[in-house]
Write an enzyme that holds these catalytic residues in place. Structure first.
Site, mmCIF file in Angstrom:
data_model
loop_
_atom_site.group_PDB
_atom_site.id
_atom_site.type_symbol
_atom_site.label_atom_id
_atom_site.label_comp_id
_atom_site.label_asym_id
_atom_site.label_seq_id
_atom_site.Cartn_x
_atom_site.Cartn_y
_atom_site.Cartn_z
ATOM 1 N N GLU A 104 -88.383 -7.416 -72.876
ATOM 2 C CA GLU A 104 -87.707 -6.184 -72.493
ATOM 3 C C GLU A 104 -87.786 -5.134 -73.605
ATOM 4 O OE1 GLU A 104 -84.217 -7.303 -69.544
ATOM 5 O OE2 GLU A 104 -84.130 -8.532 -71.362
ATOM 6 N N GLU A 124 -84.889 -15.271 -66.670
ATOM 7 C CA GLU A 124 -83.467 -15.261 -66.334
ATOM 8 C C GLU A 124 -83.146 -15.743 -64.920
ATOM 9 O OE1 GLU A 124 -83.687 -12.693 -69.944
ATOM 10 O OE2 GLU A 124 -84.939 -13.033 -68.179
#
Length: 251
Positions: A104, A124
């Site tokens: 990210e 995730e």
């Protein structure tokens, strides 16, 4: 501010942000605070023309530092937005694993290079969560919905070759050459018109959220503003005088 999770070195026209948070460079509260502080300082540095993001160690960044945050931690909607919002072009060099927070963070850069052993992942969903640092949104905008959903839903990992095909990185190089290649690209960008490079970045990022007609008008407005700058006049003079490199001052 005394940096511990990061190293921040300003060597104008470049500034370097290095992840230095120990094994795996996991991102914790201190790293977020230091990143915000560094970006706040750099955005007003007119003599810094390019920001280079890299990491020490075998891997770029493995994940969030869950223990440092505590169980059930919450983040702001865009914890790495300060990096994406820098007016200067940001180049990111990724080696080894860039997973979760690491991927990210890299997605907030404008140009990404990686070593030939690099791997990118957003794990995730497999843990019953969603990415917490904007990864799903930035990856889908960069590489398309198909790639983003494969990474998110199926947990597909992008190796260096797959990342290159998807447009996540612009180049793959041997690990031993990554720093030099990144430096060369950063120096090339820094040698170009600093106002023009900032406006080019702004035009691409803001234009992506506009219709084509609106984006073209916006880019034309930026072009008109550029015509009034000393750098634009210097660029014309250098062309007429057949000089290889204009002497841009950022004015």
């Amino acid at each position: 501010m005394e940096y511990k999770a990061l190293r921040v070195v300003v060597e104008r026209p470049l500034a370097r942000i290095v992840l230095a948070g120990g094994e795996g460079n996991r991102v914790g509260p201190r790293a977020l605070r230091e990143l915000a502080e560094a970006c706040s300082a750099l955005r007003d540095e007119s003599e810094v023309r390019v920001v280079v993001l890299s990491a020490q160690g075998a891997d770029f960044c493995l994940s969030w530092d869950i223990e440092a945050f505590g169980e059930g931690f919450e983040l702001p909607p865009d914890p790495f937005g300060c990096l994406a919002a820098l007016p200067q072009p940001v180049i990111c060099a990724v080696q080894g694993v860039a997973s979760s927070a690491g991927f990210e963070l890299a997605l907030c850069a404008d140009v990404r290079l990686c070593s030939d052993d690099a791997r990118f992942a957003l794990p995730e969903v497999g843990q019953g969560m969603l990415p917490r640092g904007g990864g799903g949104q930035r990856l889908s905008r960069l590489a398309g919905r198909g790639v983003a959903l494969a990474v998110l839903l199926a947990g597909e990992e992008l190796d260096a070759a797959a990342a290159l095909r998807a447009g996540v990185v612009s180049a793959v190089v041997p690990r031993a050459e990554l720093a030099d290649r990144t430096e060369a690209i950063a120096r090339t960008i820094a040698s170009r018109g600093p106002i023009a490079t900032r406006y080019a970045k702004e035009a691409v990022h803001r234009g992506a959220d506009m219709t084509l007609e609106q984006a073209l008008r916006y880019e034309t407005d930026l072009t008109i503003i550029l015509q009034t700058t000393e750098d634009r006049a210097e660029g014309v003079r250098a062309f007429i005088e057949k000089r290889e490199q204009p002497d841009f001052k950022g004015r």
